[in-house]
Design an enzyme around this catalytic site. Structure first.
Site, PDB file in Angstrom:
ATOM      1  N   TYR A   3      42.133  45.994  38.847  1.00 34.79           N
ATOM      2  CA  TYR A   3      42.292  46.708  40.115  1.00 34.79           C
ATOM      3  C   TYR A   3      43.670  47.363  40.187  1.00 34.79           C
ATOM      4  O   TYR A   3      43.791  48.545  40.544  1.00 34.79           O
ATOM      5  CB  TYR A   3      42.101  45.735  41.280  1.00 34.79           C
ATOM      6  CG  TYR A   3      42.259  46.384  42.637  1.00 34.79           C
ATOM      7  CD1 TYR A   3      41.366  47.354  43.073  1.00 34.79           C
ATOM      8  CD2 TYR A   3      43.313  46.018  43.487  1.00 34.79           C
ATOM      9  CE1 TYR A   3      41.511  47.951  44.324  1.00 34.79           C
ATOM     10  CE2 TYR A   3      43.463  46.609  44.731  1.00 34.79           C
ATOM     11  CZ  TYR A   3      42.554  47.573  45.147  1.00 34.79           C
ATOM     12  OH  TYR A   3      42.707  48.162  46.384  1.00 34.79           O
ATOM     13  N   SER A  46      47.035  51.807  46.532  1.00 34.94           N
ATOM     14  CA  SER A  46      47.030  50.502  47.184  1.00 34.94           C
ATOM     15  C   SER A  46      48.289  49.747  46.795  1.00 34.94           C
ATOM     16  O   SER A  46      48.913  50.031  45.763  1.00 34.94           O
ATOM     17  CB  SER A  46      45.798  49.710  46.740  1.00 34.94           C
ATOM     18  OG  SER A  46      45.918  48.338  47.021  1.00 34.94           O
TER      19      SER A  46
END
Length: 329
Positions: free
Chosen positions: A194, A168
């Site tokens: 994350y 990501s």
């Protein structure tokens, strides 16, 4: 499997090919003309969002796609009209569940041509698994590390497999904290966690490709693009408003988001290549140095801590230690 220092390993440059595709390309456009009959793929999270469109593209091209699912009812409904899909139970936060799924697949004696490690979670409140590991690192990285290790015999059997690690743009939030990956000695920051897990996804592809090269197994990491899916369920209203407004609020459809994973899994343009971070259906560029010190903001490219070979090896050793799982030569 020990650290790999084989000088014969050909490092793929982290620069665009270019592929001729772009951010608006869909998975169907990428795979047009490809015939995948006889190929077997596993797509984690393959029944929702980008994963569902990845499944659809591979299956419609003729591949048999196995979807490991934690929520079987939801998965059955989602894939009802897609051909050649098999559902199996799997919970990536549970090591026993991972082992059981992998063994069931190995018992079929089928080769595994494509493994797309797509499933993940994003910015939940602090949650730990039964081992005490932070949930984003445990699910997004460690679960897929263990799954890939257990499926390694089938990947080698394919004599030309590809493993896709879905990362990501969240890598911008930082790399892996090798001293405290589970936020035991620092305050939990959900976006930092994350980013760590997504950087780990990219680093995993770097180290895996080096190890898989001799066996015909190549690995890539992928940023699918900014897409609104169930992944955003833990974001606050303020966070959603900030993410969906302003000049950089450009989003892809799930079909466009699946394109880079499908390209990395199937494209002949990538024959002989591996270990690189890809986005917008091409190999990504490293971000310029001005982006590292905050002088400029970039919306694309890969940060150095997500593709550094030394960090990749260190993560590999950490992952073996945390999971107790080692790849078999």
């Amino acid at each position: 499997m020990k650290n790999v220092t084989d000088n014969a390993y050909p490092v793929t440059p982290q620069i665009p090919i270019p592929s001729g595709f772009g951010p608006h390309t869909t998975a169907r456009e990428v795979i047009e003309g490809y015939q995948l009959s006889g190929k077997v793929a596993i797509v984690t999270g393959g029944y929702s969002g980008v994963g569902l469109e990845t499944t659809r593209a591979l299956a419609e091209a003729g591949a048999t796609v196995i979807i490991p699912a934690r929520t079987m009812g939801k998965a059955q409904s989602a894939i009802a009209t897609i051909p050649r899909v098999e559902l199996e139970e799997l919970d990536l936060i549970d090591p026993a569940s991972i082992d059981a799924f992998a063994q069931r697949f190995l018992d079929t004696r089928r080769p595994l041509h494509i493994l797309i490690n797509n499933a993940g979670i994003m910015v939940p409140p602090l949650t730990r698994d039964a081992r005490g590991y932070e949930s984003q690192f445990a699910i997004n990285h460690l679960g897929h590390f263990q799954l890939t290790a257990r499926l390694w015999p089938a990947l080698k059997q394919a004599a030309g497999a590809r493993v896709i690690s879905v990362s990501s743009a969240g890598i911008r939030f930082g790399g892996v904290d090798f001293e405290d990956p589970n936020f035991e000695h620092k305050t939990y920051e959900k976006w930092r966690a994350y980013g760590q897990s997504k950087s780990a996804n990219a680093l995993f592809a770097v180290a895996l490709d080096r190890r898989g090269y001799a066996h015909g197994v190549r690995a890539f990491s992928v940023h699918p693009g900014r897409i609104i899916t169930d992944l955003v369920r833990h974001m606050s209203e303020d966070e959603m408003n900030a993410a969906t407004s302003g000049p950089n609020a450009k989003f892809k459809t799930p079909e466009q988001g699946a394109a880079t994973s499908v390209w990395c899994a199937t494209s002949q343009q990538l024959d002989g290549k591996g270990g690189v971070y890809c986005e917008d259906v091409d190999i990504a560029r490293p971000v310029p140095k001005e982006a590292l010190d905050g002088t400029i903001h970039v919306s694309s490219g890969v940060f150095p801590w997500a593709i550094d070979p030394a960090f990749a090896e260190r993560l590999w050793q950490l992952s073996e230690s945390m999971t107790g799982v080692m790849f078999q030569p």
